[in-house]
Scaffold this active site. Structure first.
Site, PDB file in Angstrom:
ATOM      1  N   LYS A 110      50.734  78.441  39.838  1.00 32.49           N
ATOM      2  CA  LYS A 110      50.159  79.386  38.674  1.00 32.49           C
ATOM      3  C   LYS A 110      48.654  78.950  38.565  1.00 32.49           C
ATOM      4  CE  LYS A 110      54.029  80.521  35.940  1.00 32.49           C
ATOM      5  NZ  LYS A 110      54.436  80.597  34.484  1.00 32.49           N
ATOM      6  N   LYS A 194      59.054  85.549  44.765  1.00 31.73           N
ATOM      7  CA  LYS A 194      60.189  85.355  43.954  1.00 31.73           C
ATOM      8  C   LYS A 194      59.759  86.791  42.848  1.00 31.73           C
ATOM      9  CE  LYS A 194      61.917  83.444  39.736  1.00 31.73           C
ATOM     10  NZ  LYS A 194      61.372  82.462  38.458  1.00 31.73           N
ATOM     11  N   LYS A 197      57.052  88.911  36.787  1.00 32.84           N
ATOM     12  CA  LYS A 197      56.119  89.885  36.224  1.00 32.84           C
ATOM     13  C   LYS A 197      54.806  89.720  36.645  1.00 32.84           C
ATOM     14  CE  LYS A 197      58.680  87.909  32.957  1.00 32.84           C
ATOM     15  NZ  LYS A 197      59.634  87.785  31.868  1.00 32.84           N
TER      16      LYS A 197
END
Ligand code: SF4
Length: 329
Positions: A110, A194, A197
């Site tokens: 991330k 994956k 969102k």
């Protein structure tokens, strides 16, 4: 049993197939006490809009209840309504080595390439440990990507218990056990990562049928199946994985057969998947349309009150064991 979901974007079909549907089954079975938390404090570790977060919390609560997380049968609450989560996270940070956090792959994924990486994103797994240990949860359903975080929570519980003790020398923290999802990992519509969102490769669970189909029909399939006459490989195809999660056994066999023999094309295969999704979603949509936001907020408030009672009891033990406060009792 405790689990959480981050109110970012919208509830998507990957969330439903990979987690929420199983949560509903566990509530219906009624063999375990269950708690579900909308983890808004996790959602602020990346840049976000406050008004949007507020809207998402309402939307996730409505969607989860529509999916069967009935507040009469489970404890559904919002993380930041129970302040003890963030308090315990700070205390647990004092027994968590930085090296462990540096090893967390989700932080690397991330944070990579971003101009701004918050300290919160780095310490996210400590807050997750607090979410679990606060309620002495014994079972935490997890996907493969969360196994590492759960292992950290277990390690944190051991470290805490080694260093601090409750009355009579008892352990305060309970080591949670992971329960791995039996649904294979649902990939995003791009077929490469994956369903998430943040990657924009999702279909909203409650999207109207037309946009739902428009997205599904463009989804990535077997990359070697270029022509209708090419036999496909269901085992590498995300559409087949979704069939396995939602279609009847005979349909799954039919998909495998018609794919490997090139008896049908990918659009026909997706049409069957779409129809099965719609069948599953009709009762959920009906329920969702009947929900009143004020009553949903009331249910979240009741859930938070119940959660707070457990949290307050754990925190009294924790503060006392750690020697904190002027009135530590
Ligand atoms: Fe995938 Fe179905 Fe196409 Fe086979 S026919 S490659 S399972 S979408």
């Amino acid at each position: 049993m405790l689990s959480g979901i981050q109110p970012t974007g919208e509830l998507h079909i990957g969330n439903y197939l990979g987690a929420v549907r199983t949560w509903r089954q566990q509530i219906e079975e009624g063999t375990e006490e269950t708690m579900f938390c909308i983890v808004d404090a996790h959602a602020i570790t990346v840049p976000y809009e406050p008004k949007e977060l507020r809207r998402n919390i309402d939307a996730f609560a409505i969607d989860l209840i529509a999916c069967g997380l009935d507040p009469e049968k489970t404890t559904l609450f919002v993380q930041s309504d129970v302040r003890e989560h963030t308090e315990l996270a700070w205390y647990l940070a004092s027994v968590t080595p930085m090296g462990d956090l540096h090893r967390m792959t989700q932080f690397k994924d991330k944070g990579e390439g971003k101009d701004f990486v918050s300290t919160g994103l780095f310490t996210y797994p400590v807050l997750m440990s607090a979410d679990i240990l606060l309620y002495k949860a014994q079972i935490v359903p997890v996907g493969e990507d969360q196994v590492q975080h759960l292992e950290l929570a277990r390690e944190t519980a051991r470290r805490f218990n080694h260093r601090f003790h409750g009355e009579g020398g008892v352990d305060i923290m309970v080591e949670p056990r992971p329960r791995l999802s039996s649904t294979p990992r649902i990939m995003g519509l791009d077929g490469t990562s994956k369903m998430s969102k943040s990657k924009g490769n999702t279909i909203g669970l409650f999207e109207e049928p037309k946009p739902f189909w428009d997205k599904l029909k463009k989804a990535y399939t077997d990359p070697l199946r270029l022509k209708l006459s090419d036999p496909g490989r269901p085992e590498v195809c995300n559409i087949y994985t979704m069939h396995k999660a939602i279609s009847a056994d005979e349909t799954i066999l039919e998909v495998a057969h018609k794919c490997t023999t090139a008896a049908w094309g990918c659009v026909a295969c997706k049409q069957v998947l779409f129809d099965n999704f719609q069948k599953e979603l009709i009762p959920l949509r009906t329920k969702r349309a009947q929900l009143d936001i004020e009553k949903v907020r009331q249910a979240l408030g009741d859930g938070a009150s119940k959660a707070r009672r457990i949290a307050a009891s754990t925190m009294t033990e924790v503060r006392t064991a750690m020697g904190l406060g002027s009135l530590a009792t």
